[in-house]
Enzyme design. Structure first.
Site, PDB file in Angstrom:
ATOM      1  N   ASP A 255      38.687  28.715  35.564  1.00  0.00           N
ATOM      2  CA  ASP A 255      38.369  27.372  36.248  1.00  0.00           C
ATOM      3  C   ASP A 255      37.222  27.270  37.075  1.00  0.00           C
ATOM      4  O   ASP A 255      36.088  26.623  37.088  1.00  0.00           O
ATOM      5  CB  ASP A 255      39.500  26.600  36.617  1.00  0.00           C
ATOM      6  CG  ASP A 255      40.170  27.280  37.715  1.00  0.00           C
ATOM      7  OD1 ASP A 255      40.067  28.599  37.860  1.00  0.00           O
ATOM      8  OD2 ASP A 255      40.984  26.775  38.481  1.00  0.00           O
ATOM      9  N   ASP A 285      46.268  32.976  33.167  1.00  0.00           N
ATOM     10  CA  ASP A 285      47.213  32.270  33.600  1.00  0.00           C
ATOM     11  C   ASP A 285      47.471  30.979  32.531  1.00  0.00           C
ATOM     12  O   ASP A 285      48.199  30.322  32.748  1.00  0.00           O
ATOM     13  CB  ASP A 285      46.900  31.493  34.745  1.00  0.00           C
ATOM     14  CG  ASP A 285      47.041  32.834  35.943  1.00  0.00           C
ATOM     15  OD1 ASP A 285      47.407  33.794  35.781  1.00  0.00           O
ATOM     16  OD2 ASP A 285      46.504  32.319  37.210  1.00  0.00           O
ATOM     17  N   GLY A 329      50.319  34.304  37.413  1.00  0.00           N
ATOM     18  CA  GLY A 329      50.342  32.727  37.306  1.00  0.00           C
ATOM     19  C   GLY A 329      50.295  32.067  38.739  1.00  0.00           C
ATOM     20  O   GLY A 329      51.487  31.824  39.333  1.00  0.00           O
TER      21      GLY A 329
HETATM   22  N1  LIG Z   1      33.473  24.897  42.442  1.00  0.00           N
HETATM   23  C1  LIG Z   1      32.687  26.072  42.346  1.00  0.00           C
HETATM   24  N2  LIG Z   1      31.278  25.823  42.212  1.00  0.00           N
HETATM   25  C2  LIG Z   1      30.678  26.725  41.781  1.00  0.00           C
HETATM   26  N3  LIG Z   1      30.806  27.972  41.600  1.00  0.00           N
HETATM   27  C3  LIG Z   1      32.382  28.345  41.742  1.00  0.00           C
HETATM   28  C4  LIG Z   1      33.279  27.120  42.114  1.00  0.00           C
HETATM   29  N4  LIG Z   1      34.380  27.642  42.178  1.00  0.00           N
HETATM   30  C5  LIG Z   1      34.372  29.147  41.519  1.00  0.00           C
HETATM   31  N5  LIG Z   1      33.079  29.630  41.567  1.00  0.00           N
HETATM   32  C6  LIG Z   1      32.540  30.676  41.155  1.00  0.00           C
HETATM   33  O1  LIG Z   1      33.230  31.127  39.879  1.00  0.00           O
HETATM   34  C7  LIG Z   1      33.285  32.733  40.079  1.00  0.00           C
HETATM   35  C8  LIG Z   1      34.493  32.769  39.434  1.00  0.00           C
HETATM   36  O2  LIG Z   1      35.675  32.107  40.178  1.00  0.00           O
HETATM   37  P1  LIG Z   1      37.318  32.349  40.483  1.00  0.00           P
HETATM   38  O3  LIG Z   1      38.041  31.529  40.952  1.00  0.00           O
HETATM   39  O4  LIG Z   1      37.277  33.755  41.178  1.00  0.00           O
HETATM   40  O5  LIG Z   1      37.780  32.940  39.006  1.00  0.00           O
HETATM   41  P2  LIG Z   1      37.939  31.953  37.642  1.00  0.00           P
HETATM   42  O6  LIG Z   1      36.741  31.633  37.225  1.00  0.00           O
HETATM   43  O7  LIG Z   1      38.622  32.992  36.678  1.00  0.00           O
HETATM   44  O8  LIG Z   1      38.795  31.009  38.088  1.00  0.00           O
HETATM   45  C9  LIG Z   1      33.096  33.047  41.293  1.00  0.00           C
HETATM   46  O9  LIG Z   1      31.804  33.697  41.235  1.00  0.00           O
HETATM   47  C10 LIG Z   1      32.816  31.873  42.211  1.00  0.00           C
HETATM   48  O10 LIG Z   1      31.875  31.905  43.367  1.00  0.00           O
HETATM   49  O1  LIG Z   2      43.746  40.108  42.593  1.00  0.00           O
HETATM   50  P1  LIG Z   2      42.629  39.263  41.919  1.00  0.00           P
HETATM   51  O2  LIG Z   2      41.786  40.155  41.132  1.00  0.00           O
HETATM   52  O3  LIG Z   2      41.956  38.507  42.602  1.00  0.00           O
HETATM   53  O4  LIG Z   2      43.492  38.442  40.932  1.00  0.00           O
HETATM   54  C1  LIG Z   2      44.589  37.869  40.943  1.00  0.00           C
HETATM   55  C2  LIG Z   2      44.690  36.432  40.356  1.00  0.00           C
HETATM   56  O5  LIG Z   2      43.944  36.565  39.076  1.00  0.00           O
HETATM   57  C3  LIG Z   2      44.825  35.872  37.892  1.00  0.00           C
HETATM   58  O6  LIG Z   2      45.301  36.875  37.043  1.00  0.00           O
HETATM   59  C4  LIG Z   2      43.813  34.918  37.366  1.00  0.00           C
HETATM   60  O7  LIG Z   2      43.092  34.375  37.873  1.00  0.00           O
HETATM   61  P2  LIG Z   2      41.596  33.521  37.399  1.00  0.00           P
HETATM   62  O8  LIG Z   2      41.735  33.395  36.134  1.00  0.00           O
HETATM   63  O9  LIG Z   2      41.339  32.468  38.277  1.00  0.00           O
HETATM   64  O10 LIG Z   2      40.851  34.626  37.629  1.00  0.00           O
HETATM   65  C5  LIG Z   2      45.873  35.245  38.704  1.00  0.00           C
HETATM   66  O11 LIG Z   2      47.054  35.182  38.065  1.00  0.00           O
HETATM   67  C6  LIG Z   2      45.976  35.983  39.927  1.00  0.00           C
HETATM   68  O12 LIG Z   2      46.500  35.391  41.107  1.00  0.00           O
HETATM   69 MG   LIG Z   3      41.270  30.453  38.428  1.00  0.00          MG
END
Ligand SMILES: Nc1ncnc2c1ncn2[C@@H]1O[C@H](COP(=O)(O)OP(=O)(O)O)[C@@H](O)[C@H]1O
Ligand SMILES: O=P(O)(O)OC[C@H]1O[C@](O)(COP(=O)(O)O)[C@@H](O)[C@@H]1O
Ligand SMILES: [Mg+2]
Length: 564
Positions: A255, A285, A329
């Site tokens: 996300d 997740d 999760g």
């Molecule tokens: N609201 C946002 N706007 C721009 N980039 C974002 C935003 N939220 C997260 N990112 C960027 O997306 C990347 C992944 O986000 P993260 O939350 O760690 O994992 P995931 O994409 O699996 O949910 C990171 O490099 C983060 O800086």
């Molecule tokens: O320890 P890390 O690498 O930050 O990842 C932990 C998190 O990653 C996940 O597996 C998945 O998170 P994202 O899909 O946001 O990357 C979560 O369930 C968990 O809390």
């Molecule tokens: Mg995420």
């Protein structure tokens, strides 16, 4: 059939205008009416909605999760019987004279024999498949797949691939299939890998990727490109895309990543660059909205069985043995719910969506005691995000975040282990508890066979979309591959609905108490109702269209949340 392509009115609120100027937002997106999208499903016209025609824009925007800035990029077409097409951005929206080329697939020896290989321009995927006689047709997404004409010549394409966020089984398969698909289907030979997530755009060298160099990577877990959290700097990323002449950006991530992809997409359009952005949703997740299921999820559920089996063996081999397994999760308990349903050895499953309590009548501790007295052993599965409020209350810790701004969770498994031990110590009842945390082991494995095929299809959808000039997230909606606007998949989160039959099925299979008070149940139902009545978009086109088409958000049949 009448259709209209809607662009939202500028908001003439002075404060809003000042804010926009300060933030240097794309003036084009608000002030210029784009040409008709090239592939609207039926005779379409662009309609600018005046402020007068929808005086309640601000209220509607507040009620929905789409900001006004996002609204400026929303492309809505309406048709008969409440049909709404939630279309995705296209290069021709701001580069109307961009040349097109015949799709090279029509001369491809493998694909040219396929009858009706190219997607019909009218083909759209409904978000709602269960309908009633008088239902409105509701929201549709553009069908994914190859188009007759593409917006890039093969020699012209310079593609890059990046993986962001946490690991997930299948990342390497998606990378492989993007490289092989681009090369074998569209004869593209300039493909680069960005290292270590978003920050790699501006802080690392790009890797050259070829079908040969990625040939075996699907057999490995992780991502050969590396990944990271944080480091999203839109301007620096787009500067690099521009400087290096990249014109197709494939972004694999959850996300947070899709939000980042949307920012990149908006900046690209603001600069008028001929660049397609394709998001491939990744999350173990399974918390990404709209899509049926994310890749790697099935692999994770399968791998979780090994941990649950071990917990069961340990529990059965001790007097009053408890096996406790923590699964991933953060906000959504899908892995825990599906792993529990698949196993049939689990006596209790705890997820973030369903609050529980420890002490007193009907509490978790009392249930554990009852179960041990009945069957001398017990298996508990807990999602990492469950019970965080309980730990926070008892440990009084301050909230911490990771580099992407995600809340860092406290270890519910460890906390439960101590609580359970303390309880039986006071009760002077002998017991043994074994706590298993397989979380990183589960997400580090390669994807299984069905996820591998899924990854191939997602990658191909992404390639066809980018070649055709679209910028969007790809995903399966009701079993059909579709192009979904970025804002759609990022504005809400997919969660287990504890008011759905699936959760009831789980409760009935484990025989655990629901731990819910009548107030909790009312709140859950209220949340569902709120989701169901929320307007789909700040379209302001017509209330009855908006309200009726959005009532499917709550009832949309996703394969992991769907009712049967
Ligand atoms: N609201 C946002 N706007 C721009 N980039 C974002 C935003 N939220 C997260 N990112 C960027 O997306 C990347 C992944 O986000 P993260 O939350 O760690 O994992 P995931 O994409 O699996 O949910 C990171 O490099 C983060 O800086
Ligand atoms: O320890 P890390 O690498 O930050 O990842 C932990 C998190 O990653 C996940 O597996 C998945 O998170 P994202 O899909 O946001 O990357 C979560 O369930 C968990 O809390
Ligand atoms: Mg995420």
């Amino acid at each position: 059939m009448e259709s209209s392509h809607i662009i939202l009115p500028p908001d003439d609120d002075e404060e809003e205008q000042r804010r926009r100027e300060e933030e240097d937002e794309d003036p084009w997106a608000r002030s210029v009416l784009p040409p008709a999208a090239p592939e609207l499903p039926f005779s379409a016209s662009c309609v600018r909605i005046s402020r007068d025609s929808y005086p309640n824009l601000r209220a509607l925007r507040n009620a929905s999760s789409v900001s006004l800035a996002d609204a400026a990029y929303v492309k809505i077409s309406e048709g008969d019987f409440g049909y709404v097409l939630d279309d995705v951005p296209h290069l021709a929206d701001y580069l109307p004279d961009a040349p097109t080329y015949p799709n090279p697939l029509q001369d491809h020896p493998a694909y040219s024999t396929v009858r009706q290989y190219f997607v019909n321009e009218d083909d759209n995927v409904p978000q709602k498949v269960v309908v009633q006689k008088n239902s409105r047709r509701g929201i549709h997404f553009r069908c994914a797949g190859p188009r007759q004409r593409v917006y890039f010549g093969s020699d012209e394409v310079k593609a890059c691939i990046v993986t962001c966020g946490g690991l997930c089984p299948g990342l390497n398969t998606v990378i492989r299939e993007l490289v092989c698909g681009l090369s074998h289907m569209y004869n593209v030979n300039k493909i680069y890998g960005i290292q270590n997530g978003y920050k790699g755009f501006y802080s690392s060298n790009y890797l050259t990727l070829t079908p040969k160099s990625v040939n075996d990577i699907h057999k490995r877990g992780g991502t050969i490109l590396g990944t990271s959290r944080g480091g999203h700097d839109t301007k620096k990323i787009v500067d690099n895309i521009q400087d290096r002449g990249i014109n197709q950006v494939y972004i694999i991530g959850g996300d947070g990543t899709q939000k980042g992809a949307y920012e990149i997409c908006k900046e690209i359009r603001k600069r008028g660059l001929k660049v397609s952005v394709a998001g491939i949703p990744k999350t173990i997740d399974n918390d990404i909205a709209i899509i049926d299921k994310s890749f790697g999820f099935d692999t994770a559920v399968e791998e979780a069985q090994r941990a649950i089996n071990s917990a069961h063996v340990e529990a059965c081999s001790a007097e009053n043995g408890i096996g406790l397994v923590k699964l991933m999760g953060r906000y959504s308990g899908f892995i825990a719910m599906y792993a529990t349903l698949a196993s049939r050895d689990v006596d209790c499953c705890l997820i973030p969506e369903s609050p529980f309590y420890m002490d007193g009548e009907g509490g978790l501790l009392q249930y554990i005691e009852k179960r041990l007295k009945e069957s001398k052993h017990m298996v508990i599965v807990v999602a990492e995000g469950a019970g965080q409020d309980l730990i926070a209350k008892s440990l009084a810790t301050s909230e911490q975040q990771d580099a992407s701004g995600n809340k860092l969770l406290l270890d519910i498994g460890l906390w439960l282990t101590h609580k359970i031990k303390d309880y039986f110590k006071i009760k002077k009842m002998e017991m043994t508890i074994k706590y298993i945390d397989p979380t990183y082991m589960i997400r580090a494995i390669p994807s299984n066979a069905s996820d591998n095929v899924y990854c191939t299809l997602l990658s191909h959808s992404a390639i066809h979309g980018a070649m055709a000039g679209y910028s969007c997230t790809v995903g399966i909606v009701n079993g059909r591959h579709a192009y979904i606007p970025f804002y759609r998949v990022t504005s809400t989160r997919n969660k287990v609905k504890i008011t759905d039959r699936m959760w009831a099925r789980l409760l009935s299979s484990t025989n655990q108490p629901s731990f819910l008070s009548p107030k909790d149940i009312d709140e859950a139902k209220e949340t569902d109702d709120r989701m169901a009545n929320r307007p789909p978009l700040p379209t302001g086109i017509s209330h009855h269209h908006a309200a009726s088409s959005f009532d499917q958000t709550a009832s949309s049949s996703s394969s992991t949340n769907g009712e049967t």
